[in-house]
Design an enzyme around this catalytic site. Sequence first.
Site, PDB file in Angstrom:
ATOM      1  N   GLY A 160      30.717  92.878  82.278  1.00  0.00           N
ATOM      2  CA  GLY A 160      30.556  91.856  83.643  1.00  0.00           C
ATOM      3  C   GLY A 160      29.736  92.690  84.090  1.00  0.00           C
TER       4      GLY A 160
ATOM      5  N   ASN B  80      29.151  94.847  87.459  1.00  0.00           N
ATOM      6  CA  ASN B  80      30.136  94.965  89.139  1.00  0.00           C
ATOM      7  C   ASN B  80      30.213  94.438  89.816  1.00  0.00           C
ATOM      8  OD1 ASN B  80      28.950  97.714  87.787  1.00  0.00           O
ATOM      9  ND2 ASN B  80      27.634  98.795  89.218  1.00  0.00           N
TER      10      ASN B  80
ATOM     11  N   GLY C 297      35.417  91.411  87.911  1.00  0.00           N
ATOM     12  CA  GLY C 297      36.817  91.328  88.020  1.00  0.00           C
ATOM     13  C   GLY C 297      37.136  92.115  86.983  1.00  0.00           C
ATOM     14  N   LYS C 298      36.011  93.557  86.480  1.00  0.00           N
ATOM     15  CA  LYS C 298      36.775  94.004  84.781  1.00  0.00           C
ATOM     16  C   LYS C 298      37.256  95.329  85.627  1.00  0.00           C
ATOM     17  CE  LYS C 298      32.687  96.067  84.401  1.00  0.00           C
ATOM     18  NZ  LYS C 298      31.284  96.679  84.647  1.00  0.00           N
TER      19      LYS C 298
ATOM     20  N   GLU D 249      34.997 101.970  81.461  1.00  0.00           N
ATOM     21  CA  GLU D 249      32.854 102.197  82.604  1.00  0.00           C
ATOM     22  C   GLU D 249      32.768 103.625  82.314  1.00  0.00           C
ATOM     23  OE1 GLU D 249      30.707 100.162  83.262  1.00  0.00           O
ATOM     24  OE2 GLU D 249      31.047  98.659  84.240  1.00  0.00           O
TER      25      GLU D 249
END
Lengths: 264, 287, 277
Positions: C38, C40, C43-44, C164
Amino acid sequence: MDKLILGRFVPGDTWIHHMDPRSKILISFYFIAIIFLANNVASYALMIAFTLGVIFLSGVDQKFFFRGVRPLFFLILITVLFQLFLTRGGHVYWQFGPFALSQYGIISSVYVFLRFMMIILMSTLLTLTTAPLMIADGIEALLNPLKKLHLPIDQLALMISLALRFVPTLMDETMAIMNAQRARGVDFGDGGLMKRVKAMVPVLIPLFVNTFSRAGDLAIAMESRGYNGETERTRYRVLQWHRVDTGAIIVMIVLTAALIFARN
Amino acid sequence: MAITFKNVDYFYNMGTPMATAGLKDISLTIPDNSYTAIIGHTGSGKSTLLQHLNALLKPSSGEVQIDSRVITAETNNKNLKSLRKKVGIVFQFAEHQLFEETVGKDIAFGPMNFGASQAEALEIAREMLTTVGLDEKYFDVSPFDLSGGQMRRVAIAGVLALKPDILVLDEPTAGLDPKSRQAMMDLFLELHEKRGLSIILVTHQMDDVADFAEHVFILEQGQLIKSGTPQEIFNDYQFMLDHGLGLPKATQFALQMRQQGFKVPTLPLKESELVDLITKQLTETEQ
Amino acid sequence: MKSIEVKQLSYRYSAETELVLQDVTFSVDAGQWIAIVGHNGSGKSTLTKNLNGLLAPTSGEVVINGTTLTEDSVWDIRKQIGIVFQNPDNQFVGATVEDDVAFGLENRQIPHDEMHRRVKKALSDVGMADFATREPAHLSGGQKQRVALAGIIAMQPAIIILDEATSMLDPKGRSDVLNIVQELQDRLHVTVLSVTHDLEEAALADQILVLDGGRLQATGTPKEIFSQVALIQRAGLTLPFVPQLSEDLKDSGITLPETYLSEEELISALWQLHLKM
């Protein structure tokens, strides 16, 4: 820039480098204390010989020691001048108002100078031959008995180690922010004091903001790795007392005995 | 306006036992109105070179000519400021330079340092905010309430507000998501094409080199080891691979096609060129 | 066995704000590699923090290896999950490389000798054995992330989360880190959950979950996900090179039988077409 603060440690492979930081710290303090016992030419000569001896043994280039003295030059100069012109006794060579150049004045200013130099050289020797992390470990170990008084020594130790870890990072970041602001037209070395202080605002604010967010990230990372600030932790680094350390303690006892014998 | 390096050396910690070379005998010219890429590994001297472009650093020996000003080791630190208005540098993670209460004031900071009145500076700021693709509603917002990508844009606007002739970008898209990356690279291209800014881009992305740059300089251990157009640079693909710099994805793909047996007369750099190459191959055989 | 189960998870930072995660449900088998993708702000990261109890779900539940995440189980669950975060500098706790790897072991009160053995092994697993006594200031971003991985390997967790973890690295650093994780997964069968906006990285996964606006938009194998171009665009992402190239070839009239992930697959498909013509 970081070289000024932390880079003073010069790695080496001598007896002194291999000593336990606890014994190094204790001995440095002890030596500084007994310097004040010296009170004549013989006892000062003994202490100077010892100081020069360990400096030689450390194998560290003399110019690093001079660099340790340089920032304190004015302090030494002023103290020595005070001693020189304000102490009276013995033959007086010259006098002007409250100032006088006397025999005792000369002798005591020389002593003060030597004492200063020895204190600086010995503490410089400690930081030159001991990695900052080892000094932190040593201090922690020496403070360990205070845990009985429920003082948070473990947390203190972790704080010191984190501080050491992040000083270079913050230095780099400060340089980076300063460069960015210079590129936007800030002149740091320009103008009067107020102007210079004002020029630091665009550096300090981002530095604070970044440091706070860094601290937040770090707390999350530490917690994820099981740190909760309360439970007992085992230690990766364990300090080890070597024969060199015992030897060093014996040398100090001998030195003390010789010093008491030499003074009058 | 052009920038020329003549035999530039730069040493860190000059005059101490710890002196190390940051740049060694660099000679290069970045022509007026160009889009230049500088590539090399971490520690290759890229950021040292960058700081010479607006005299944040002065060469230890040799000279840097920026427009008509010649900077050497002896150049006085005073009066360098005017250069910084002509050459704007957006450093890595530029959002870390924001400090003002509002986005508008932060963008206006640069122009005011160069003597613009507050009203003038804020007017420039408003213009730059929209230039970097942010809505005007952000003008009075605290920069610290924005997302990372938006903060980066504000920081870029803060450098653009100096109205530089040359815009230097040090890995401007690092850490951004694909959409923001794309938008940002498009912005730089537009600044170059429509406003005539020279762009100097420091990057690790060979695709960006292929897609945007007109000329490339490669640094390694403080030395300039190669320069040329992207086509020249990537035609020597073995060199690029040997130095661990990589290739554009289209080029790499075409090389594999060549191994498979396809005819690849000229190496494509961009994806569109690769598509053309493949369609041509597959339709030519048809005839 | 299910390694991670997330059931109807919703999360909001405070009562006045909107839901950052809405009704997210998925499960991961032990030993699988799963990617949550997803842009930035999708909601990751909030999701990751809910998985190891750094944040507590507003509603719904998280079950790790059969244990429901609660205030009581949180420290046990953290033992089973190792996370590599985005910023290489901000997760490096130790003053040197070896101290950093040891940090988690110290917290878990691993005995001294065992700790030294594990640190040594973990550092050689990530190819950083020669750097054991280095300070972080002298390491590249990629090297710091490898040290972070070593810190996790030393703890022998069942689940590794890459939050990330490669987004601030140069291409070399990125591929180094991903190669190590791939090798680990093959050897130790750990569950890997990579949270990323880089679909090249997501292509390594067995399953991809697409997150947008706090909701799960799609689940599928990389091939299934990459064939849905509109979905990818809506989620603010860009296709990896090979699927993108296949798409563009389709647009210029070259029909390919399916979506390909690797260069080799696509090239041999093209070669087949070439031979047929």
